[in-house]
Design a protein around this motif. Structure first.
Motif, short mmCIF file in Angstrom:
data_model
loop_
_atom_site.label_atom_id
_atom_site.label_comp_id
_atom_site.label_asym_id
_atom_site.label_seq_id
_atom_site.Cartn_x
_atom_site.Cartn_y
_atom_site.Cartn_z
N MET A 70 -0.90 3.07 -16.36
CA MET A 70 -0.60 4.41 -15.54
C MET A 70 -0.26 3.70 -14.28
O MET A 70 -1.09 3.08 -13.48
CB MET A 70 -1.66 5.17 -15.34
CG MET A 70 -1.37 6.58 -14.43
SD MET A 70 -2.58 7.75 -14.89
CE MET A 70 -3.63 7.82 -13.44
N ASN A 71 1.24 3.97 -13.72
CA ASN A 71 1.54 3.55 -12.24
C ASN A 71 1.40 4.64 -11.28
O ASN A 71 2.15 5.70 -11.70
CB ASN A 71 2.94 3.13 -12.53
CG ASN A 71 2.99 1.80 -13.24
OD1 ASN A 71 2.09 1.10 -13.46
ND2 ASN A 71 4.13 1.64 -13.94
N LYS A 72 0.36 4.51 -10.49
CA LYS A 72 0.33 5.47 -9.44
C LYS A 72 0.86 4.80 -8.29
O LYS A 72 0.98 3.61 -7.75
CB LYS A 72 -1.18 5.95 -9.14
CG LYS A 72 -1.79 6.68 -10.23
CD LYS A 72 -3.18 7.01 -10.06
CE LYS A 72 -3.71 7.13 -8.59
NZ LYS A 72 -4.89 7.62 -8.79
N SER A 73 1.41 5.90 -7.21
CA SER A 73 2.28 5.33 -6.01
C SER A 73 1.26 6.14 -4.82
O SER A 73 0.66 7.19 -4.82
CB SER A 73 3.56 5.69 -5.83
OG SER A 73 3.85 7.19 -5.92
N CYS A 74 1.26 5.28 -3.72
CA CYS A 74 0.58 5.64 -2.56
C CYS A 74 1.47 7.07 -1.99
O CYS A 74 2.54 7.00 -1.51
CB CYS A 74 0.64 4.54 -1.43
SG CYS A 74 -0.21 5.00 0.08
N PRO A 75 0.45 8.09 -1.65
CA PRO A 75 1.23 9.03 -1.01
C PRO A 75 1.76 9.21 0.33
O PRO A 75 2.56 9.80 0.84
CB PRO A 75 0.09 10.37 -1.31
CG PRO A 75 -1.31 9.51 -1.41
CD PRO A 75 -0.84 8.19 -1.88
N GLU A 76 1.46 8.19 1.11
CA GLU A 76 1.57 7.84 2.40
C GLU A 76 2.99 6.83 2.45
O GLU A 76 4.02 7.47 2.90
CB GLU A 76 0.68 7.23 3.20
CG GLU A 76 1.22 6.87 4.55
CD GLU A 76 1.46 7.95 5.36
OE1 GLU A 76 1.82 7.76 6.45
OE2 GLU A 76 1.06 9.03 5.09
N CYS A 77 3.11 5.82 1.55
CA CYS A 77 4.16 4.96 1.72
C CYS A 77 4.96 4.75 0.57
O CYS A 77 6.05 4.11 0.66
CB CYS A 77 3.72 3.50 2.37
SG CYS A 77 2.74 2.60 1.11
N GLY A 78 4.40 5.20 -0.41
CA GLY A 78 5.21 5.30 -1.85
C GLY A 78 5.04 3.93 -2.55
O GLY A 78 5.59 3.72 -3.75
N GLU A 79 4.35 2.82 -2.06
CA GLU A 79 4.19 1.80 -2.79
C GLU A 79 3.18 1.93 -4.00
O GLU A 79 2.32 2.58 -4.04
CB GLU A 79 3.49 0.68 -2.02
CG GLU A 79 4.55 0.18 -0.65
CD GLU A 79 3.83 -1.26 -0.42
OE1 GLU A 79 3.19 -1.99 -0.90
OE2 GLU A 79 4.56 -1.56 0.76
N LYS A 80 3.32 0.94 -5.06
CA LYS A 80 2.31 0.98 -6.26
C LYS A 80 1.05 0.71 -5.87
O LYS A 80 0.88 -0.18 -5.01
CB LYS A 80 2.90 -0.13 -7.16
CG LYS A 80 2.33 -0.26 -8.54
CD LYS A 80 2.70 -1.15 -9.47
CE LYS A 80 1.79 -1.25 -10.77
NZ LYS A 80 2.33 -2.13 -11.58
N ILE A 81 0.12 1.51 -6.30
CA ILE A 81 -1.33 1.21 -6.14
C ILE A 81 -1.90 0.33 -7.08
O ILE A 81 -1.70 0.23 -8.45
CB ILE A 81 -2.10 2.65 -6.16
CG1 ILE A 81 -1.72 3.62 -4.89
CG2 ILE A 81 -3.78 2.39 -6.04
CD1 ILE A 81 -2.32 4.84 -4.79
N ILE A 82 -2.70 -0.86 -6.50
CA ILE A 82 -3.15 -1.75 -7.47
C ILE A 82 -4.85 -1.79 -7.27
O ILE A 82 -5.16 -1.74 -6.05
CB ILE A 82 -2.54 -3.28 -7.15
CG1 ILE A 82 -1.11 -3.17 -7.51
CG2 ILE A 82 -3.28 -4.17 -8.06
CD1 ILE A 82 -0.53 -4.40 -6.97
N GLY A 83 -5.44 -1.64 -8.32
CA GLY A 83 -6.92 -1.95 -8.13
C GLY A 83 -7.73 -0.59 -8.95
O GLY A 83 -7.13 -0.57 -10.34
N ARG A 84 -8.75 -0.11 -8.69
CA ARG A 84 -9.52 0.79 -9.17
C ARG A 84 -8.44 2.17 -9.71
O ARG A 84 -7.68 2.50 -9.12
CB ARG A 84 -10.49 1.39 -8.46
CG ARG A 84 -11.84 0.18 -8.49
CD ARG A 84 -12.91 1.00 -7.46
NE ARG A 84 -12.57 2.38 -6.93
CZ ARG A 84 -13.25 2.73 -6.03
NH1 ARG A 84 -13.65 1.76 -4.85
NH2 ARG A 84 -12.92 3.99 -5.52
N SER A 85 -8.85 2.72 -11.02
CA SER A 85 -8.22 3.77 -11.46
C SER A 85 -8.24 5.10 -10.69
O SER A 85 -7.30 5.78 -10.59
CB SER A 85 -8.62 4.16 -12.99
OG SER A 85 -10.25 4.64 -12.88
N ASP A 86 -9.38 5.21 -9.65
CA ASP A 86 -9.35 6.56 -8.97
C ASP A 86 -9.07 6.24 -7.56
O ASP A 86 -9.33 7.10 -6.53
CB ASP A 86 -10.89 6.90 -8.86
CG ASP A 86 -11.85 5.86 -8.15
OD1 ASP A 86 -11.58 4.84 -8.28
OD2 ASP A 86 -13.15 6.43 -8.01
#
Length: 116
Positions: free
Chosen positions: A1-17
Motif C-alpha cells: 500500500m503506497n501512502k503519501s504525506c498529506p503535507e508534501c505529497g512524498e511517499k511514506i516509508i516505514g510503519r503502516s500507521d
C-alpha cells in the motif's frame, strides 16, 4: 500500500500507521490546522498576562485605590478577566487570577488581592 504525506505529497516509508514522511511535515501540517485558534488563544493569554502584571505592579500591598486613566495608559484591557465575585451588597469585583479590581465612583478603581 503506497501512502503519501498529506503535507508534501512524498511517499511514506516505514510503519503502516505512519501519516507523515517526517517530523517537519507533521509539525507544519498541524501548525497550519491550528493557526487561527492558536492565535486567538495566544493573544488572549498575552493580554491576560499583561493585565496581571499591571495589577500586580500597581498593587504591591494587596489593597490600593487608583484611577481608570492610570490603568488604561498602562495598556490594561477592561474586557478581559478570569473571574468575577459578587458581594452580598451587590458589588462586582473582577479578577485576573488572584488580582482584582472594583469600579468605584468618579472613574476610580479599588485594587485588591485575593488570598487563596
Amino acid at each position: 500500500m503506497n501512502k503519501s504525506c498529506p503535507e508534501c505529497g512524498e511517499k511514506i516509508i516505514g510503519r503502516s500507521d505512519k501519516r507523515f514522511c517526517s517530523d517537519y511535515c507533521r509539525n507544519s501540517y498541524n501548525n497550519k490546522q491550528n493557526k487561527d485558534v492558536t492565535n486567538l488563544i495566544r493573544n488572549t493569554n498575552n493580554q491576560l498576562r499583561k493585565n496581571y502584571r499591571i495589577l500586580t505592579s500597581l498593587n504591591p500591598n494587596d489593597k490600593i485605590k487608583t484611577t481608570k486613566s492610570k490603568l488604561a495608559s498602562s495598556g490594561f484591557d477592561f474586557n478581559l478577566h478570569t473571574s468575577t465575585y459578587t458581594t452580598k451588597a451587590g458589588k462586582i469585583y473582577y479578577f485576573v487570577y488572584d488580582q482584582g479590581y472594583l469600579p468605584l465612583d468618579n472613574d476610580y478603581y479599588a485594587l485588591v488581592k485575593r488570598n487563596v
